[in-house]
Design a protein around this motif. Structure first.
Motif, short mmCIF file in Angstrom:
data_model
loop_
_atom_site.label_atom_id
_atom_site.label_comp_id
_atom_site.label_asym_id
_atom_site.label_seq_id
_atom_site.Cartn_x
_atom_site.Cartn_y
_atom_site.Cartn_z
N MET A 13 0.82 -1.20 0.00
CA MET A 13 0.00 0.00 0.00
C MET A 13 0.87 1.26 0.00
O MET A 13 0.63 2.20 -0.76
N VAL A 14 1.89 1.28 0.85
CA VAL A 14 2.80 2.42 0.92
C VAL A 14 3.55 2.57 -0.40
O VAL A 14 3.75 3.68 -0.91
N SER A 15 3.97 1.44 -0.96
CA SER A 15 4.67 1.46 -2.24
C SER A 15 3.80 2.07 -3.33
O SER A 15 4.28 2.87 -4.15
N MET A 16 2.51 1.73 -3.33
CA MET A 16 1.59 2.26 -4.33
C MET A 16 1.41 3.77 -4.16
O MET A 16 1.39 4.52 -5.14
N ILE A 17 1.30 4.21 -2.90
CA ILE A 17 1.15 5.65 -2.63
C ILE A 17 2.40 6.40 -3.09
O ILE A 17 2.32 7.46 -3.73
N ASN A 18 3.58 5.85 -2.77
CA ASN A 18 4.82 6.49 -3.20
C ASN A 18 4.90 6.57 -4.72
O ASN A 18 5.38 7.57 -5.28
N GLU A 19 4.43 5.52 -5.38
CA GLU A 19 4.44 5.52 -6.85
C GLU A 19 3.52 6.61 -7.39
O GLU A 19 3.88 7.32 -8.34
N GLN A 20 2.36 6.77 -6.79
CA GLN A 20 1.43 7.82 -7.22
C GLN A 20 2.04 9.20 -6.99
O GLN A 20 1.89 10.10 -7.83
N LEU A 23 4.64 9.96 -9.72
CA LEU A 23 4.04 10.24 -11.02
C LEU A 23 3.33 11.59 -11.05
O LEU A 23 3.05 12.12 -12.13
N LYS A 24 3.02 12.15 -9.89
CA LYS A 24 2.43 13.49 -9.84
C LYS A 24 3.48 14.57 -10.04
O LYS A 24 3.14 15.71 -10.37
N CYS A 25 4.75 14.24 -9.83
CA CYS A 25 5.84 15.21 -9.97
C CYS A 25 6.35 15.20 -11.41
O CYS A 25 6.63 14.14 -11.96
N SER A 26 6.47 16.37 -11.99
CA SER A 26 6.92 16.43 -13.38
C SER A 26 8.37 15.97 -13.50
O SER A 26 9.18 16.15 -12.59
N ASP A 27 8.68 15.34 -14.63
CA ASP A 27 10.04 14.90 -14.99
C ASP A 27 10.48 13.63 -14.26
O ASP A 27 11.68 13.32 -14.26
N PHE A 28 9.56 12.89 -13.65
CA PHE A 28 9.93 11.65 -12.96
C PHE A 28 9.11 10.48 -13.50
O PHE A 28 7.92 10.62 -13.78
N ILE A 29 9.76 9.34 -13.63
CA ILE A 29 9.09 8.10 -14.03
C ILE A 29 9.49 7.00 -13.06
O ILE A 29 10.48 7.13 -12.33
N ILE A 30 8.74 5.92 -13.05
CA ILE A 30 9.04 4.78 -12.18
C ILE A 30 9.95 3.81 -12.91
O ILE A 30 9.61 3.29 -13.97
N TYR A 109 2.22 14.66 0.48
CA TYR A 109 2.75 14.86 -0.88
C TYR A 109 3.61 16.12 -0.97
O TYR A 109 4.63 16.15 -1.66
N GLU A 110 3.20 17.18 -0.26
CA GLU A 110 3.94 18.45 -0.33
C GLU A 110 5.40 18.25 0.07
O GLU A 110 6.32 18.73 -0.60
N ARG A 111 5.62 17.54 1.18
CA ARG A 111 7.00 17.32 1.64
C ARG A 111 7.73 16.35 0.70
O ARG A 111 8.93 16.51 0.44
N PHE A 112 7.02 15.38 0.19
CA PHE A 112 7.60 14.44 -0.76
C PHE A 112 8.10 15.19 -2.00
O PHE A 112 9.21 14.95 -2.49
N ASN A 113 7.30 16.10 -2.48
CA ASN A 113 7.66 16.87 -3.67
C ASN A 113 8.90 17.73 -3.42
O ASN A 113 9.73 17.93 -4.32
N VAL A 114 9.03 18.26 -2.21
CA VAL A 114 10.22 19.04 -1.87
C VAL A 114 11.49 18.20 -2.04
O VAL A 114 12.50 18.67 -2.57
#
Length: 231
Positions: A13-20, A23-30, A109-114
């Motif tokens: 579940m955590v892995s799926m959230i991290n993946e989402q 993919l919300k951040c521009s210029d990144f792929i899995i 997500y905000e902190r993740f994006n940072v």
């Protein structure tokens, strides 16, 4: 350019959230997902990943052991460690192994994006400079991103004007909470389509963050906020 991310997390579940989040951040792929450090090492021997999201507490091979093995094998991937709030021993130990950043569970997500913007800033500095000047080196060491309209004015993409960009830039400096496209367009007296074009540019530059608001009573809408990691 797209940067590839390897997610190393034993909780599906955590892995799926991290993946989402990625993919919300521009210029990144899995690049891939692994359930433990051993799987991650085998993956990295066969395939490159620019960035690794590495959980600490995993079976078979934990995050610290995995990080040590990554350094031993001289794998060049940057690493963001994901750990618990009270795990100061791990933070101190991995700090000496060159971790780019730490995410403390649970994180938004905000902190993740940072964290991902820190990585992008490092890559932009390293890729764009054969010889680092003091400003570039200071940016790497402080791990903060910068955004300058005056410096970027000569290379703005088609459809982005310096004056309008400056107005939107100032708007976010004065309005620090999440903002909708309609709010920004109304405040600045420009069309929603034009506003969205500038917001997409500022998201890509890392100056603002974006998130999805599902609590609208209807169709979800995008929200935008200044990235506090930006000077």
């Amino acid at each position: 350019m797209n940067y590839s991310v390897l997610i190393v997390e034993d909780d599906p579940m955590v892995s799926m959230i991290n993946e989402q989040y990625v993919l919300k951040c521009s210029d990144f792929i899995i690049a891939g997902t692994c359930r433990n450090g051993q799987e991650a090492i085998e993956f990295l021997k066969a395939q490159k990943a620019d960035l690794i999201l590495l959980d600490v507490f995993m079976p078979v091979m934990n995050g610290v052991e995995t990080l040590k093995k990554i350094r031993e094998l001289q794998i060049s991937s940057d690493v963001i460690m994901i750990t618990a709030a009270n795990d100061t021993t791990t933070i101190e130990e991995t700090m000496h192994l060159g971790v780019l950043d730490y995410l403390i569970k649970p994180f938004a997500y905000e902190r993740f994006n940072v964290s991902l913007q820190k990585f992008k800033n490092k890559m932009h500095v390293m890729e764009g400079n054969q010889n680092l000047d003091q400003k570039s080196l200071d940016s790497l060491i402080s791990n903060k991103t910068t955004f300058s309209i005056s410096e970027d004015a000569d290379i703005l993409p088609k459809g982005i004007q310096k004056t309008t960009l400056s107005h939107i830039h100032n708007y976010f400096n004065q309005n620090l909470n999440w903002q909708s496209v309609d709010m920004i367009a109304d405040a600045l007296g420009i069309s929603v389509v034009t506003t969205r074009n500038y917001l997409n540019y500022l998201v890509k530059k890392g100056f603002i963050l974006e998130d999805i608001n599902y609590n609208t009573g209807g169709r979800p809408s995008m929200l935008y906020k200044k990235n506090n990691a930006i000077k």
